[in-house]
Design an enzyme around this catalytic site. Structure first.
Site, short mmCIF file in Angstrom:
data_model
loop_
_atom_site.label_atom_id
_atom_site.label_comp_id
_atom_site.label_asym_id
_atom_site.label_seq_id
_atom_site.Cartn_x
_atom_site.Cartn_y
_atom_site.Cartn_z
CD GLU A 89 9.95 -25.31 11.51
OE1 GLU A 89 9.46 -24.98 12.61
OE2 GLU A 89 10.36 -26.45 11.25
CG ASP A 90 12.03 -22.97 7.33
OD1 ASP A 90 12.06 -23.89 8.17
OD2 ASP A 90 11.30 -22.97 6.33
#
Ligand code: MN
Length: 760
Positions: A89-90
């Site tokens: 996600e990051d």
């Protein structure tokens, strides 16, 4: 002693070592190597990134992994997935990278977690339902996804203080709305309680603080009572050579408040503040059930048993896996005390949910019947089914699923003696749908224990139920009022929708014919609008449906009335719509064009002060919960830049918090007392005696500052029920009135209720 200051790297390394030692202390196989690799990879991937709190980001995945391991009891695959859960996600790494490095299973889990990383609630209801659907879908594919997500959410809640207040509201609301019920359903009892308490702490800090303080203050008395109570039990258990632990378990702050709020009683009147819990180590595993009953008989030899409050979840566990024997007995001080008896294994399952049970399943006792897992499988299957039958109204969909989350169960029998599990309060109709949807659609009545009953009959555990069907029967709109399970509700709604569609198509034909006869263009929307207005109908489908059902007939008179703009006052809305009050409907009522001009923007970042004395009010009081000065409230910013004030505890507000977090403002009353009074309602019941009405009105009038606006009393079988409408200046006066009313001997309850209820 001088404090040693650790470097950031040392702190991180310490946390990871703690995770490892907790993992090594568990019953899982020791796959340390892959965990170490996952840690190093995640650390490197999140390098240089900080959390809102200013801490290095990697501390978050480590904490999530620790919760997954220690508090949920998951193994190395889940621990790795937890460590890696924010990587895709990051950071710039992808699921493919993770699969290459850590294998397919871990990558799948991370993928599931990434898909639901955005949280459940978007700014629009549709988005929210879609996210929720995604969550449930990934959950039913691999239950570990939601378990790790739970750990993630718990850590975010534990560190919520570093976020701005508005975000806190939103996250806390979302947690209370969906994660806590899910945790409950999955049997993660301690996580559920902690999530509830944390949400409550951020939503109602004042009450939370008050209750915590009172718990602390009463601790000593409670300990004394517990000691007196447990002493004789301890003595006899020791004599029998049972190995056990006995403790007093205090209710959580949130559940204490829920009780206070539901019964409108002060802290001091919550009598079951704590339960006594006995956790024993069985002499032999096979004997654990028998030993539960042995301890039971020790206790009931000493104390008097409350016959209605034995809960045997040992012979038949709850669907979420919970196993224990609960008894309530009267202590020597005359108070009822609940005692929970569990073996060590049952306790583990109860605290950490069924994931802990998996461990037992793969352990030595393979032949253990794993009933709870089957039950859970059934539940997951139901969820899948609901997902497969599309539900156009997003919020209804959420509600339907939510129905399934908190329910506790009853067990009923088919005529052949087969056991079916249903939620508490399930009706005969629910039972019919459990058997088969066709049985549900065509059922006409039921026999409960050989006695004929209506379909709305609520079932009790142990009932034997037989369903009577008829081919000519069809699903009825009013059934919606007495189906309680998500499964039957979904099926019924779908069936009704189909039937409705047929009727409204017929209605549309009728309209076309009428239009033709009267030289009206059937596609002329403005004409249709006028007709709808005339009948007080909002949607075209609704109009056609009513016409198809012959509830509405168009004739020359109708056209004449429309041209004269004469409203139809005879026609009453005959059919209830499917949907309940939803935020989108709430906002429909606010569109008043004349207010448009004077738009000035509400500052979302500062506290909105409610001034009841103000001339041009920029707020209105929500009719659903009708808060008065002194209530804990929050504000919802409408499209026209006015604010609707709700009680924090209002269910509508809870929904708004979850779905429209961006539009919420912190609100407070300028003063705890208003100059102008507001209308509230009190519900009262008790034993009917001569002159009771007089006593009630006297008590209310004694307060001086309160006016009675309406009284509605009904007596039946020696009891009375009443609703009293009052005008008050503050929440204090309501509490005072309720307390005064309860001083009347015959009055058994007096509670404030929401305005909406009295309007019906
Ligand atoms: Mn996270």
């Amino acid at each position: 002693m001088e404090e040693v200051k650790l470097s950031e790297d040392e702190i991180i390394e310490n946390e990871f070592q703690t995770l490892l030692s907790e993992y090594l202390a568990s019953n899982h196989r020791k796959k340390v190597e892959i965990i170490e690799r996952a840690y190093k990879f995640a650390k490197q991937a999140h390098q240089g990134i900080l959390r809102q709190s200013g801490e290095p980001y990697i501390l978050h995945p480590i904490a999530v992994a620790r919760i997954a391991c220690k508090e949920i009891g998951l193994g190395s695959t889940s621990i790795c997935a937890a460590l890696l859960h924010d990587v895709a996600e990051d950071t710039e790494y992808t699921i493919e990278d993770i699969e290459r490095l850590f294998g397919k299973k871990i990558a799948q889990l991370v993928d599931g977690l990434t898909k639901i990383a955005g949280g459940i609630f978007g700014d629009k209801a549709s988005e929210q339902a879609e996210n929720f659907r995604k969550l449930l879908l990934t959950m039913s594919e691999d239950i570990r996804v939601i378990l790790i997500k739970m750990a993630d959410r718990l850590h975010n809640m534990r560190t919520l203080s570093s976020l701005p207040q508005k975000k806190q509201y939103k996250i806390a609301g979302e947690t209370l709305y969906i994660y806590a019920p899910l945790a409950h359903r999955l049997g993660l009892f301690s996580i559920k309680s902690e999530l509830e308490d944390l949400s409550f702490k951020y939503e109602s800090p004042k009450i939370y603080e008050e209750i915590s303080q009172k718990i602390a203050e009463s601790e000593e008395i409670r300990q004394k009572a517990f000691k007196t109570f447990s002493l004789p039990i301890v003595k006899r258990m020791d004599e029998r050579g049972i190995k056990y632990e006995i403790k007093a378990r205090i209710k959580s702050v949130y559940s204490i408040w829920k009780k206070m709020d539901a019964k409108n009683i002060p802290f001091e009147e919550v009598y079951d503040l704590y339960a006594v819990r006995i956790i024993f180590d069985p002499k032999r595993d096979e004997d654990e059930k028998r030993e539960c009953w042995e301890i039971y008989s020790i206790i009931t030899d000493i104390y008097r048993l409350h016959p209605d409050r034995i809960r045997d979840w040992v012979s038949r566990p709850k669907a979420n896996g919970y196993q224990a024997l609960h008894v309530t007995v009267m202590g020597s001080d005359g108070n009822w005390v609940e005692v929970q008896i569990r073996s060590r294994k049952m306790d583990e399952i109860a605290e950490r949910g069924f994931a802990a049970h998996w461990k037992y399943k793969t352990g030595d006792n393979n032949d253990n019947e794993n009933y709870e897992e089957n039950e859970l499988d059934i539940w997951l299957k139901t969820i899948k089914e609901i997902l497969e039958s599309p539900e156009p109204n997003a919020l209804d969909f959420l509600d339907t699923i939510k129905l399934n989350l908190y329910a506790s169960e009853i067990f009923v029998f088919t005529p052949k003696g087969e056991i079916k599990t249903l939620p508490k309060d399930a009706t005969a109709l629910d039972f019919a749908f459990t058997l088969h949807s066709d049985v549900g659609y065509h059922c006409i009545a039921a026999k409960v224990n050989h006695k004929l009953v209506p379909l709305s009959q609520k079932l009790q555990s142990g009932d034997q139920v037989e369903i009577l069907t008829s081919k000519s029967q069809h699903p009825k709109q009013e059934w919606i009022n007495f189906v309680t399970t998500a499964k039957s509700k979904t099926r019924l709604i779908n069936a009704l929708r189909k039937e409705r569609k047929i009727v409204s198509t017929a209605g549309e034909e009728i309209y076309k014919k009428f239009a033709e006869e009267h030289k009206i263009n059937p596609d002329d929307l403005s004409m249709l609008d006028k007709i709808m207005n005339h009948f007080g109908v909002v949607r075209k489908e609704e109009l056609f449906y009513l016409m198809g059902n012959n509830d509405i007939t168009l004739d020359d008179g109708t056209l004449k009335a429309i041209s004269e703009k004469r409203p139809n006052i005879i026609f009453k809305y005959l059919k209830k719509p499917f949907t309940s009050l939803t935020p989108s409907k709430l906002s429909d009522t606010r569109n008043k064009e004349d207010e448009e001009d004077e738009k000035s923007f509400i500052d979302r970042t500062s506290t909105f002060v409610i001034r009841p004395e103000e001339e041009n009010k920029r707020y209105n009081i929500a009719p659903c919960c009708n808060p008065v000065p002194g209530d804990d409230v929050l504000g919802y910013v409408n499209d026209n830049e006015t604010v609707t004030i709700h009680k924090i505890a209002c269910p509508v507000a809870l929904r708004l918090k979850s779905s429209f977090g961006e539009r919420l403002v912190v609100a407070r009353w300028k003063e705890a007392k208003a100059a102008k009074p507001s209308l509230v309602s009190i519900e009262i019941s008790g034993i009917d005696t001569r002159g009771i009405l007089n006593q009630i009105t006297t008590q209310i009038n004694n307060l001086g500052t309160v006016d009675i606006r309406s009284i509605n009393m009904e007596a039946k079988d020696g009891l009375f029920y009443g609703k009293i409408g009052l005008t008050v200046h503050s929440v204090q006066s309501i509490t005072e009135i309720c307390n005064n009313l309860k001083k009347i001997k015959e009055v058994k309850s007096a509670t404030r209720i929401n305005q909406a209820k009295t309007d019906k």
